[in-house]
Design a protein around this motif. Structure first.
Motif, short mmCIF file in Angstrom:
data_model
loop_
_atom_site.label_atom_id
_atom_site.label_comp_id
_atom_site.label_asym_id
_atom_site.label_seq_id
_atom_site.Cartn_x
_atom_site.Cartn_y
_atom_site.Cartn_z
N HIS A 129 -12.49 -82.77 0.02
CA HIS A 129 -13.28 -81.55 0.22
C HIS A 129 -12.43 -80.59 1.04
O HIS A 129 -11.60 -81.01 1.86
CB HIS A 129 -14.57 -81.85 0.99
CG HIS A 129 -15.77 -82.07 0.13
ND1 HIS A 129 -16.21 -81.14 -0.78
CD2 HIS A 129 -16.65 -83.12 0.06
CE1 HIS A 129 -17.30 -81.59 -1.39
NE2 HIS A 129 -17.59 -82.79 -0.90
N SER B 139 -15.07 -76.15 -1.58
CA SER B 139 -15.63 -77.20 -2.43
C SER B 139 -16.98 -77.64 -1.90
O SER B 139 -17.83 -78.12 -2.65
CB SER B 139 -14.67 -78.40 -2.51
OG SER B 139 -14.53 -79.01 -1.23
N TYR B 140 -17.20 -77.48 -0.58
CA TYR B 140 -18.50 -77.83 0.01
C TYR B 140 -19.60 -76.97 -0.61
O TYR B 140 -20.67 -77.45 -0.95
CB TYR B 140 -18.47 -77.61 1.52
CG TYR B 140 -17.56 -78.55 2.28
CD1 TYR B 140 -17.95 -79.86 2.56
CD2 TYR B 140 -16.31 -78.13 2.73
CE1 TYR B 140 -17.12 -80.73 3.26
CE2 TYR B 140 -15.48 -78.98 3.43
CZ TYR B 140 -15.88 -80.27 3.70
OH TYR B 140 -15.06 -81.13 4.39
N PRO C 219 -16.53 -82.68 -4.45
CA PRO C 219 -15.11 -82.68 -4.07
C PRO C 219 -14.22 -82.37 -5.26
O PRO C 219 -14.67 -82.37 -6.41
CB PRO C 219 -14.89 -84.10 -3.55
CG PRO C 219 -15.92 -84.93 -4.25
CD PRO C 219 -17.12 -84.03 -4.41
#
Length: 299
Positions: A217, A231-232, A237
């Protein structure tokens, strides 16, 4: 048979058009070939209109002018002079609507108040096409492009570059900050710099190599706090290979045990340097800040 589209086929059957006003020329279907020609035109007409407006950026208010040019080009036949002229018009439109915009973006970013000189660009282009003497040789022109782009960007983004350098220097003095000295080749240039980081969570897994597929992540920010990628936020991920990311990110990844979470500060020369990242708020000479969380090594 699959549906015919202009973009896919790029071959409109040429019924002879003699007018370009609001009314279409009358069809004259005397044979099956005539009918087939007309059917081709109908089958591809809608996709051509979409391509003209969306792909070629023709203003729908000027569709009659587009039709005039199209029919003149279609009826040019084997006339080489006309073919060359229409090819030149097409290239000129590509220069105006695409190429020059891309060059301006490369040099000036999103600053629409600055532009390259179309006059001087065309002067050089025409001289080259007609084998006339130019101020630069081809090799000298390539060298001039590299040095002048760099010089112009340095002047334009000098303030941003300085702010980034000041941020890195300040961060380096913080408590628990560690560093990674980097000496690498980016493109054809030897680049040196230092990546600074804080360990937010210590991992105890294996350390990735340049070619390892790493599941992780991350969140990337500018020094003003602007998040340019996360990516969060996307909710899942990603998998990366260290050798395929910017030098500073690679330097951090190949020192992080799996299971680690770091805050990483990457100076501009180990990020995108004088380039901007397409489709993002990353300007030339931007210092980047990442939160990186390594999850696992993928096979």
């Amino acid at each position: 048979m699959k549906k015919l589209t202009f973009v896919a086929a790029m071959a409109i059957a040429a019924a002879t058009f003699t007018s370009c006003g609001n009314s279409a020329p009358k069809a004259d279907l005397k044979s099956d070939v005539d009918s087939l020609s007309y059917a081709f035109g109908v089958a591809q007409g809608t996709s051509l209109k979409e391509y003209a407006i969306q792909g070629l950026h023709v203003d729908s208010l000027y569709m009659n002018d587009f039709i005039k040019g199209m029919t003149e080009g279609a009826n040019a036949g084997e006339d080489k002079a006309k073919a060359a002229y229409f090819a030149g018009l097409q290239i000129g439109q590509q220069i105006s609507q695409g190429m020059m915009k891309n060059l301006n973006m490369q040099v000036f970013g999103d600053d629409s108040t600055k532009t390259l000189s179309m006059k001087n660009y065309l002067a050089a282009l025409v001289s080259t096409l007609t084998n006339q003497k130019t101020i630069y040789t081809e090799e000298q022109a390539q060298q001039a492009v590299e040095s002048l782009v760099s010089s112009i960007k340095n002047r334009q983004f000098e303030g941003d570059k300085k702010k980034g350098e000041e941020y890195v220097a300040s961060y380096a003095k913080g408590a628990d900050v560690k560093k990674i000295d980097v000496n690498t080749v980016v493109g054809t240039q030897n680049v040196k710099g230092t990546v600074y980081y804080k360990v937010l969570k210590e991992g105890n897994g294996p350390v990735p190599t340049d070619s390892t597929r790493v599941k992780l992540h991350y969140e990337g920010k500018l020094i003003d706090g602007t998040v340019f990628d996360s990516s969060y936020k996307r909710g899942e991920p990603v998998t990366m290979v260290p050798s395929q990311v910017v030098a500073g990110f690679k330097a951090a990844l190949t020192k992080m045990p799996i299971g680690s979470t770091w805050e990483v500060v990457i100076p501009q020369q180990l990020a995108y340097g004088e380039n901007s990242a397409p489709g993002s708020p990353i300007k030339p000479f931007s210092t980047l800040i990442f939160k990186i969380e390594t999850i696992s090594i993928e096979k």
